[in-house]
Motif scaffolding. Sequence first.
Motif, PDB file in Angstrom:
ATOM      1  N   LEU A  13      80.860  -8.067 -51.124  1.00 25.43           N
ATOM      2  CA  LEU A  13      81.548  -8.241 -50.031  1.00 25.43           C
ATOM      3  C   LEU A  13      82.814  -6.800 -50.066  1.00 25.43           C
ATOM      4  O   LEU A  13      82.689  -6.087 -50.733  1.00 25.43           O
ATOM      5  CB  LEU A  13      83.229  -8.881 -51.773  1.00 25.43           C
ATOM      6  N   TYR A  14      83.344  -6.565 -48.921  1.00 32.04           N
ATOM      7  CA  TYR A  14      83.425  -5.444 -47.857  1.00 32.04           C
ATOM      8  C   TYR A  14      84.896  -5.510 -47.847  1.00 32.04           C
ATOM      9  O   TYR A  14      85.683  -6.734 -47.652  1.00 32.04           O
ATOM     10  CB  TYR A  14      82.950  -5.177 -46.967  1.00 32.04           C
ATOM     11  N   ILE A  15      86.125  -4.910 -48.454  1.00 31.82           N
ATOM     12  CA  ILE A  15      86.893  -4.599 -48.796  1.00 31.82           C
ATOM     13  C   ILE A  15      88.526  -3.668 -47.725  1.00 31.82           C
ATOM     14  O   ILE A  15      87.711  -2.810 -48.174  1.00 31.82           O
ATOM     15  CB  ILE A  15      87.398  -4.751 -50.030  1.00 31.82           C
ATOM     16  N   VAL A  16      89.184  -3.893 -47.632  1.00 31.75           N
ATOM     17  CA  VAL A  16      89.803  -2.956 -46.269  1.00 31.75           C
ATOM     18  C   VAL A  16      91.594  -3.618 -46.837  1.00 31.75           C
ATOM     19  O   VAL A  16      92.123  -4.010 -48.034  1.00 31.75           O
ATOM     20  CB  VAL A  16      90.188  -2.908 -44.823  1.00 31.75           C
ATOM     21  N   ASN A  17      92.106  -1.573 -47.677  1.00 30.20           N
ATOM     22  CA  ASN A  17      92.931  -1.699 -48.122  1.00 30.20           C
ATOM     23  C   ASN A  17      94.290  -0.982 -46.882  1.00 30.20           C
ATOM     24  O   ASN A  17      93.968   0.014 -47.485  1.00 30.20           O
ATOM     25  CB  ASN A  17      93.003  -0.827 -49.433  1.00 30.20           C
TER      26      ASN A  17
END
Length: 455
Positions: free
Chosen positions: A423-427
């Motif tokens: 799962l790729y996540i941007v903060n």
Amino acid sequence: MISGQSDEQSSDVGELELVYEFEPPEGSPQEPPFGQLPENVAIDPFGNKFVSVPSQVQIWKFGPDDELVDQPFVQFDSTEEFLVGPTGVEFDPNGRLYSAFVSDLSTSEDAETNGVYEIDEENGEYELYAEISNDVEDFPTFPNDIALLENSLLVTDSFSGVIWEVKRGRTEVWAGELWDGEDDFPTGPLAPPAPTADGPQFGPNGLQFTEDKRTLYVANTSKGTIVEIPVLDGSAREPEVFVEGLVAPDGLAMDVDENLYVADNGANQILRISPNGDVEVLAENEGMDGGQETTTEEETTTAEEGTTTAEAGTTTAEEGTTTAEEGTTTAEDGTTTAEEETTTAEEGTTTAEAGTTTSEDETTTDEAGTTTAEEGTTTAEDGTTTTEQGDDQTEPDSEGGVPILDQPADVTFGTTDDQRETLYIVNLALSSQFEEPTPSFVKLDVGIEGLRVER
């Protein structure tokens, strides 16, 4: 606690890993140079990742091995204004890249048109696909996330509280009720709280279809809910609340078992929600309990019973919490600072006609507007509030190579064989709760493959 929420993380879930750390703002995130604040990610069939960075009016490209390829891949015309830039990005089955773009808040005649753009994946050249407007004077739209529906795009409008169906050169409301600017503001599951004298509030955000396209899930950020919309022959049926009691749900993704993954922007958590509505915390910052303890339906404070507003983007939460996309935050002790102004809630008290309920240690943040939180209300003239931590609030320990979650705004599964469980996540970190904001691109192995998208 949310009904059905698990206290334990699944053993099949790994640790957060850093892909890339962006540059935080040098000062206020609302003043140039803004910093590099990522908002959304789309992944093509070959594993290339495209990340929108609205603060720089750019889209960046990362390669199949997560290496930075182009910074930027797309450079839209910049007017150096806050809350003007690309938001949601998505691919269609033919490999065309689309980006929603927010510019209704711009005061410049040189700003790109508010709407959706089609982008050449080879060279980054872009052209307007369709303009989005609600035709209500002085009431902006906020094109946000994108999902694919047959031969059209669905685009959330976080201010207007609707989902647009978009085809080349034309748009129409697909779900939700569009406000006419005169009558009472709509109150359905997709609608945000009613706008105030300071501006609109924040509603529908992330989108995710089931594999059979018979159900569309929508995050309603300010209400802390996930809404489900039955779909029949491509048309929306009556929306209903699927899960409530979240803090500030933002981006969504789905695995092959139709578990829903949620970037809870305000809680700094990554959640997994089963098809029957059970909620599990997959990742959160060590030393923090997600920033809040969510309340039951009977304990909630509604938008009408105690809200916080901010010009050009405000939100409060139905569940005793609040947030708004593109920049908000609230404080546990009621002390908040907004750009160069400071607003203080007297010793952190929130009132509501029907009573208030928020949790101890509650903190919320999110994008594009404003937020209220545990026993404290904040208002920001420019649409953003930031939090000053209380004495008992500890900074998460990111030493040892484990990155923190700082306003996670989107989640998307990898597409190549070795990344399907990732799962790729941007903060976003626009109104970070921490002394040093950490905008970043991270990933998490969740032990189950993501839903495959037909290409």
